[in-house]
Scaffold this motif. Structure first.
Motif, mmCIF file in Angstrom:
data_model
loop_
_atom_site.group_PDB
_atom_site.id
_atom_site.type_symbol
_atom_site.label_atom_id
_atom_site.label_comp_id
_atom_site.label_asym_id
_atom_site.label_seq_id
_atom_site.Cartn_x
_atom_site.Cartn_y
_atom_site.Cartn_z
ATOM 1 N N ARG A 247 53.458 33.858 70.578
ATOM 2 C CA ARG A 247 54.489 33.464 69.470
ATOM 3 C C ARG A 247 56.247 33.419 70.340
ATOM 4 N NH1 ARG A 247 56.887 38.974 68.294
ATOM 5 N NH2 ARG A 247 55.159 39.909 70.181
ATOM 6 N N VAL A 248 57.029 33.031 71.344
ATOM 7 C CA VAL A 248 57.800 33.648 72.198
ATOM 8 C C VAL A 248 58.253 32.097 72.480
ATOM 9 C CG1 VAL A 248 57.847 36.467 72.137
ATOM 10 C CG2 VAL A 248 57.268 34.603 74.394
ATOM 11 N N ARG A 249 57.311 31.879 72.749
ATOM 12 C CA ARG A 249 58.040 30.086 73.238
ATOM 13 C C ARG A 249 57.399 28.849 73.375
ATOM 14 N NH1 ARG A 249 55.328 29.585 77.883
ATOM 15 N NH2 ARG A 249 53.576 31.483 78.442
ATOM 16 N N PRO A 250 56.827 29.046 71.428
ATOM 17 C CA PRO A 250 56.666 27.941 70.935
ATOM 18 C C PRO A 250 56.871 26.611 71.003
ATOM 19 C CG PRO A 250 56.964 29.095 69.031
ATOM 20 C CD PRO A 250 56.836 30.177 69.990
ATOM 21 N N ASN A 251 56.491 25.631 71.035
ATOM 22 C CA ASN A 251 56.869 23.905 71.548
ATOM 23 C C ASN A 251 55.893 23.043 70.809
ATOM 24 O OD1 ASN A 251 54.576 23.702 72.926
ATOM 25 N ND2 ASN A 251 55.810 22.952 74.891
ATOM 26 N N VAL A 252 55.199 23.512 69.667
ATOM 27 C CA VAL A 252 54.396 22.830 68.737
ATOM 28 C C VAL A 252 53.906 23.809 67.442
ATOM 29 C CG1 VAL A 252 51.567 22.314 68.173
ATOM 30 C CG2 VAL A 252 52.962 21.654 70.587
ATOM 31 N N ARG A 262 42.334 18.381 57.339
ATOM 32 C CA ARG A 262 42.923 18.220 58.707
ATOM 33 C C ARG A 262 44.318 19.300 58.986
ATOM 34 N NH1 ARG A 262 44.984 12.212 59.396
ATOM 35 N NH2 ARG A 262 45.252 13.113 61.449
ATOM 36 N N ILE A 263 44.357 19.874 59.535
ATOM 37 C CA ILE A 263 45.239 20.484 60.427
ATOM 38 C C ILE A 263 45.641 19.522 61.894
ATOM 39 C CG2 ILE A 263 45.573 22.521 61.510
ATOM 40 C CD1 ILE A 263 42.832 23.698 60.170
ATOM 41 N N LYS A 264 46.500 19.601 61.678
ATOM 42 C CA LYS A 264 47.693 18.351 62.870
ATOM 43 C C LYS A 264 48.779 19.115 63.009
ATOM 44 C CE LYS A 264 48.658 15.738 59.486
ATOM 45 N NZ LYS A 264 49.016 14.334 58.453
ATOM 46 N N PHE A 265 48.921 19.033 64.324
ATOM 47 C CA PHE A 265 50.398 19.354 65.188
ATOM 48 C C PHE A 265 50.840 18.501 65.440
ATOM 49 C CE2 PHE A 265 45.794 21.658 65.867
ATOM 50 C CZ PHE A 265 46.368 23.259 66.337
ATOM 51 N N PHE A 266 52.200 18.758 65.262
ATOM 52 C CA PHE A 266 53.355 17.757 66.216
ATOM 53 C C PHE A 266 54.086 19.110 67.358
ATOM 54 C CE2 PHE A 266 52.251 17.105 62.066
ATOM 55 C CZ PHE A 266 51.873 15.557 61.658
ATOM 56 N N SER A 268 57.191 20.568 67.583
ATOM 57 C CA SER A 268 58.952 21.405 67.196
ATOM 58 C C SER A 268 59.653 21.227 68.278
ATOM 59 C CB SER A 268 58.470 23.222 67.254
ATOM 60 O OG SER A 268 58.372 23.776 68.191
ATOM 61 N N ARG A 269 60.034 20.545 68.986
ATOM 62 C CA ARG A 269 61.258 20.140 70.351
ATOM 63 C C ARG A 269 60.724 19.393 71.197
ATOM 64 N NH1 ARG A 269 60.506 22.250 74.937
ATOM 65 N NH2 ARG A 269 59.310 24.549 75.366
ATOM 66 N N ASP A 270 61.577 19.321 71.899
ATOM 67 C CA ASP A 270 61.145 17.604 73.490
ATOM 68 C C ASP A 270 60.748 18.245 74.047
ATOM 69 O OD1 ASP A 270 62.140 15.620 71.446
ATOM 70 O OD2 ASP A 270 64.295 15.966 72.685
ATOM 71 N N ILE A 271 59.546 17.825 74.221
ATOM 72 C CA ILE A 271 58.106 18.746 75.259
ATOM 73 C C ILE A 271 58.882 18.006 76.470
ATOM 74 C CG2 ILE A 271 55.874 20.324 76.150
ATOM 75 C CD1 ILE A 271 55.583 19.506 72.694
ATOM 76 N N PHE A 272 58.451 18.747 77.646
ATOM 77 C CA PHE A 272 59.148 17.371 79.015
ATOM 78 C C PHE A 272 57.863 17.492 79.706
ATOM 79 C CE2 PHE A 272 63.500 19.125 77.491
ATOM 80 C CZ PHE A 272 63.656 18.268 77.330
ATOM 81 N N PRO A 273 57.781 16.881 80.626
ATOM 82 C CA PRO A 273 56.884 16.690 81.628
ATOM 83 C C PRO A 273 56.195 18.365 82.029
ATOM 84 C CG PRO A 273 57.526 14.725 81.738
ATOM 85 C CD PRO A 273 58.729 15.641 81.046
ATOM 86 N N GLY A 274 54.997 19.027 82.510
ATOM 87 C CA GLY A 274 55.387 20.030 82.801
ATOM 88 C C GLY A 274 54.863 21.406 82.489
ATOM 89 N N GLU A 275 55.360 21.019 80.839
ATOM 90 C CA GLU A 275 55.244 21.873 80.086
ATOM 91 C C GLU A 275 54.043 22.564 79.540
ATOM 92 O OE1 GLU A 275 58.505 23.218 77.640
ATOM 93 O OE2 GLU A 275 59.362 21.008 77.589
ATOM 94 N N GLU A 276 53.294 23.492 79.254
ATOM 95 C CA GLU A 276 52.147 24.104 78.947
ATOM 96 C C GLU A 276 52.488 23.892 76.533
ATOM 97 O OE1 GLU A 276 48.602 26.878 78.087
ATOM 98 O OE2 GLU A 276 50.225 27.411 79.279
ATOM 99 N N LEU A 277 51.793 23.265 75.585
ATOM 100 C CA LEU A 277 51.724 22.926 74.817
ATOM 101 C C LEU A 277 51.067 24.636 74.500
ATOM 102 C CD1 LEU A 277 52.146 19.935 75.257
ATOM 103 C CD2 LEU A 277 50.825 19.286 73.614
ATOM 104 N N TYR A 279 51.715 26.824 70.704
ATOM 105 C CA TYR A 279 52.161 27.371 69.688
ATOM 106 C C TYR A 279 51.542 28.574 68.815
ATOM 107 C CZ TYR A 279 46.949 26.763 67.493
ATOM 108 O OH TYR A 279 46.019 27.259 66.779
ATOM 109 N N ASP A 280 52.131 28.797 67.605
ATOM 110 C CA ASP A 280 51.703 30.735 67.293
ATOM 111 C C ASP A 280 51.031 31.213 66.383
ATOM 112 O OD1 ASP A 280 52.035 33.039 66.404
ATOM 113 O OD2 ASP A 280 54.168 33.178 66.258
ATOM 114 N N TYR A 281 50.240 31.193 66.884
ATOM 115 C CA TYR A 281 48.277 31.627 66.522
ATOM 116 C C TYR A 281 48.634 32.284 65.314
ATOM 117 C CZ TYR A 281 45.514 30.164 69.935
ATOM 118 O OH TYR A 281 45.288 29.418 71.093
ATOM 119 N N GLY A 282 49.739 33.876 65.422
ATOM 120 C CA GLY A 282 50.212 33.999 64.205
ATOM 121 C C GLY A 282 49.903 35.928 64.283
#
Length: 295
Positions: A247-252, A262-266, A268-277, A279-282
């Protein structure tokens, strides 16, 4: 990966997030009448699945919630029939009298602004939506679907795909199990993956998951959901089911393409190697088990 669907306390829909709540059961409680020989009233109580306004599923039984025993209703007696006749006659007389008074009275004309205010409200709302679309472009969407309007803000509907092999699925090293991690840079706005799975309607869901609970199921709308259970162990290929929550650090972010189901993921910011993808489930997903949520 902590992905979990609970119909009962949710929604939430636990993983039937976003949207629209569907009641798990509608328990009909037959209460004793306050007046002897008059028909009792039915008070209906429902428990929502996820968030919430959807078709109800009333049960056939009408138990007494305090004793657990059904209440047996007798045939209407003479007093009840007389009361019903009196009510019908009195209501008809009152209706006729009201119509006579209103049709002959010289009533004042309503102000023009009051007559046209609903039209003004509708027009201003449409104009505001049009302005938002112009300003935000592909980050603002209003979609009519199955008699409803769905609005999505801050989420693109399309984007260039990320580089092949940019994400791998591996253990997170904590209680979540596996997760999706970037091994190559992923630019903001890149299309990452779909939430794939078997399309289920509510009836099929209830047949498959008699407990009303299921892992790895995400609602597409108020009528259908995607069951990705079969893709969980296939870690050699990235799927939306492999993305974990934050909830505090989503990048997708996710986009609901209702027409294409369909449910598609994008990104939300530049993601760098080593970072986990992530998103906020709600918030609805964690309702009733907030202590399990990781930041």
């Amino acid at each position: 990966m902590m992905k979990y669907l609970r119909r009962s306390s949710q929604v939430h829909r636990s993983r039937w997030q976003n949207s629209v709540a569907k009641p798990r059961h509608a328990h009909r409680i037959v209460a004793k009448s306050l007046v002897e020989n008059l028909a009792p009233t039915n008070n209906e109580q429902q428990v929502n699945r996820v968030p919430g306004n959807d078709p109800q599923e009333p049960s056939d039984a009408t138990p007494n919630q305090s004793s657990g025993q059904p209440i047996h209703l007798g045939k209407p007696g003479a007093n009840r029939q007389a009361a019903m006749v009196a009510f019908a006659v009195g209501g008809s007389a009152a209706t006729a009298a009201t119509y006579s008074v209103l049709s002959s009275a010289d009533l004042p004309q309503l102000p023009g602004w009051l007559v046209w205010s609903p039209a003004y409200l509708l027009a201003s709302t449409a104009a505001a939506a049009a302005v938002a679309k112009v300003i935000l472009g592909d980050m603002f969407h209003i979609t009519p679907h199955k008699g409803r309007l769905y609005m999505q803000v801050g989420v693109p509907s399309d984007g260039p795909p990320m580089q092949e092999g940019a994400v791998v699925v591996r253990p997170t090293g904590d209680v979540r199990g596996n997760g999706a991690f970037a091994v190559l840079p992923i630019p903001k706005g890149s299309y990452i993956v779909d939430y794939e799975g078997e399309l289920l309607d509510w009836a099929t869901f209830d047949q498959r998951f008699a407990s009303g609970e299921s892992d790895f199921v995400m609602a597409l709308d108020s009528e259908v959901a995607l069951d990705a259970s079969g893709l969980v162990p296939l870690t050699a290929t990235l799927s939306g089911v492999h993305l974990n929550h934050s909830r505090v650090r989503p990048n997708v972010v996710r986009y609901y393409d209702y027409a294409a189901q369909r449910i598609k993921f994008f990104a939300s910011r530049d993601i760098f190697p080593g970072e986990e993808l992530l998103y906020d489930y709600g918030r609805a997903y964690w309702r009733g088990r907030e202590q399990m949520e990781l930041p």
